[in-house]
Design a protein around this motif. Structure first.
Motif: not given
Length: 574
Positions: A195-196, A207-209, A231-233, A412-414
């Motif tokens: 998910v995004q 960022s993806n989870e 997607a994340n909530m 994720f992209k820091l």
RNA sequence: CGGGGCGUAGCGCAGCCUGGUAGCGCACCUGCCUUGGGCGCAGGGGGUCGCCAGUUCAAAUCUGGCCGCCCCGACCA
């Protein structure tokens, strides 16, 4: 291995304080024992399973060119002070002092330490990209450890960090991880959502989870079964369900009316006999010392994540009653956007095109009707609404599902946060210094095991995927007193081992019922039962998942299990 | 940190209200028996009743304080 020699302390009854399935079954199955709140001892079975998981992780990380390190868990305060996280982490970080009074902490993640290594050694763009990872114990002083191994104060994380010369390089490192994570979770047998996600206040763009849907989870994922949307909530977007009553027609002027003691949306809705979708909800929030009003449809919920991202604020909180009264002259329950000059007013896009709605009048006990957003007040428009049940997918229009889920991985992209602050520089092709861009990628090792158990268990116990089960097959002679059975079992066990199967021999002098129950409880994928059919030269192979059963001869049993296991747990493509 | 619950043998629990010998099931040990779904019989070991203080002739039981664990919430780069 011989079961009679092993320490597998199974329990006949459920432990009293275990709520979620994975916790209950891991304690009952003799996988783990609790030492303290959020601190567990991983016994033999858990460790075997975790080692299989980490092996898969290592293989896939190595396959994308990542290099394994092992970094200190004990960190000096300095590096955390340099990155600014010494203060940001607050009470979530375990802190201690050495004998000379120097401040130290236990690592929660390892951006700082990795960056410290990098800045000392990386000199040239030619050395980039680098992907470094480790599988290490992390410490977090959780305010509330819970759900067994799901949320603990000490846990194992695979964390990797990428260093690239530019954003395009970071994209490649990110994509490599993205693909590797998919392979890792698939090989571990998990059903998961990719998910995004919100990248949080710590900076970073994409960022993806990786989420496992389970009622034991603490996050919410929004997904559309028929499309790819998930997607994340916190980040999810949707088409809101239409208002349940159409708006009054005409270019009406706002009109004040008395609403004594009617404060909540539900109360005003009942009082006006107009549904919540005809109301406007006005929330006054404080962000970075300034007040901002958020206006939403009455039945909608503010997404604090979206809202704070919009404002670029670290912390957003509801305004105090005094602040509201001072700024608007009324208290919560009678607030509205009309005529508001002193603060930003942000309206959710679900209100676009609506007219003649109801909102607070900024006068206690009064509301306004016939308020049209964009005419009677001029807000900034933005998506600040949390997705709610009944919303539909933006892409396909199908209903969205909202489900509880557990995060097993996060990439994720820091960006430049750590390299910038901690002084990581290399020389570029043009001879000028450049700051490498970083990515950060985590996997909760124990959570993979928890997730698998949450997904796969039944009333008899754990049903682990072959790839991460502590053993692949158990050979169970029904009666150890029967010499023929014992000998046949031994030869089958030897054949299993010769085929490279992770085999367990249940040589305990126990009743068959006990052996069957234990094998099912701890979740071994296959059981070869040597019993009454031995007279015909036959044994039984029981498949734990679904409890199907087939017969085989003594000589072919091991090969048959090897075949089943290979089909159930395919090796990675070369 | 707020709300709720629980702490008695390794595990699951009763006893506490109404103070007076610390119990049950499982597990464990010994022996016999049994061997396709957590057998059966007999005998046995194991307890600072979470800790401290108070009340009392007497406290697992009553009172106060503290500690620990679980659940809900807050929190969760």
């Amino acid at each position: 291995m011989l079961w009679s020699k092993l320490f597998i302390p199974t329990l006949r009854e459920d432990p009293a304080d275990a709520e979620v399935a994975s916790h209950r079954l891991m304690v009952r199955g003799g996988y783990v024992r609790q030492l303290s709140a959020g601190i567990y001892s991983y016994l033999f079975l858990a460790q075997r399973s975790l080692l299989k998981i980490t092996r898969i992780v290592r293989e896939e990380m190595d396959a994308i060119g990542a290099q394994e390190f092992y970094l200190p868990a004990l960190n000096p305060a300095e590096v955390w002070q340099e990155s600014g996280r010494w203060d940001v982490m607050g009470d979530n970080m375990f802190r201690l002092k050495d004998r000379f009074g120097r401040p130290l902490c236990l690592g929660m993640t390892h951006e700082e330490v990795m960056t410290a290594v990098a800045r000392g050694e990386l000199r040239s763009y030619k050395q980039l990209p680098q992907i470094w990872y480790q599988i290490q114990t992390k410490f977090r002083d959780e305010p509330r450890p819970k759900s067994g191994l799901l949320r603990t104060r000490q846990f194992t994380m695979k964390d990797s960090y990428s260093f690239d010369v530019d954003a395009a390089g970071l994209d490649r490192s990110f994509d490599l991880h993205h693909a590797a994570y998919g392979r890792i979770f698939s090989r571990c047998g998990l059903r998961y959502f990719d998910v995004q996600a919100d990248s949080g206040a710590m900076g970073g763009s994409q960022s993806n989870e990786f989420m496992v849907v389970t009622g034991a989870g603490e996050d919410l994922v929004v997904h559309a079964p028929g499309s790819n949307y998930a997607a994340n909530m916190e980040k999810a977007v949707s088409v809101p369900a239409p208002p349940s009553a159409s708006d009054p027609e005409g270019a009406l002027e706002p009109e004040e009316f008395a609403t004594p003691d009617q404060k909540t949306i539900a109360e005003v809705s009942a009082f006006t006999k107009l549904p919540e979708t005809s109301q406007m909800k006005s929330l006054v929030m404080a962000a970075g010392g300034k007040l901002v009003m958020a206006v939403l449809r009455g039945d909608h919920t503010l997404s604090e994540t979206k809202f704070s991202a919009l404002l670029g604020a670290q912390e957003v909180r509801p305004a105090h009653p005094e602040e509201m009264r001072e700024a608007l002259g009324a208290q919560a329950g009678s607030l509205g956007p009309v005529g508001v000059q002193k603060m930003r007013v942000v309206a959710d896009e679900a209100l676009k095109g609506r007219k003649n709605m109801i909102c607070g009048a900024n006068k206690d006990g009064y509301h306004l009707k016939n308020v049209t957003p964009g005419e009677d007040f001029q807000p900034e428009w933005a998506d600040i609404r949390q997705v709610s049940a009944g919303d539909t997918c933006i892409g396909t229009g199908e209903p969205l599902r909202i489900e509880k889920a557990m995060e097993v991985g996060h990439i994720f992209k820091l960006g430049y946060r750590y390299s910038e602050r901690m002084g990581l520089r290399v020389l570029g092709e043009d001879g000028k210094e450049l700051t490498p861009i970083m990515g950060s990628y985590g996997i909760g090792i124990e959570r993979i095991l928890c997730g698998a158990i949450e997904l796969y268990h039944d009333k008899d116990g754990i049903v682990l995927p072959v790839s991460i089960a502590p053993f692949t097959v158990v050979v169970t002679p029904v009666n150890m007193g029967d010499e023929a059975q014992r000998l046949a079992a031994q030869s089958i066990y030897a054949a299993c081992k010769a085929l490279g199967l992770d085999a367990l021999m249940d040589d305990r002098d126990e009743r068959p019922g006990v052996k069957f129950k234990d094998a099912e409880l701890i979740g071994i994928p296959y059981r070869i039962t040597v019993g009454k059919k031995l007279a015909e030269g036959k044994v039984e192979i029981t498949v734990r998942a679904g409890k199907t059963m087939l017969e085989a001869t003594v000589t072919e049993a091991a090969a048959k299990v090897a075949e089943l296991a290979a089909a159930a747990a395919p090796k990675p493509e070369a």
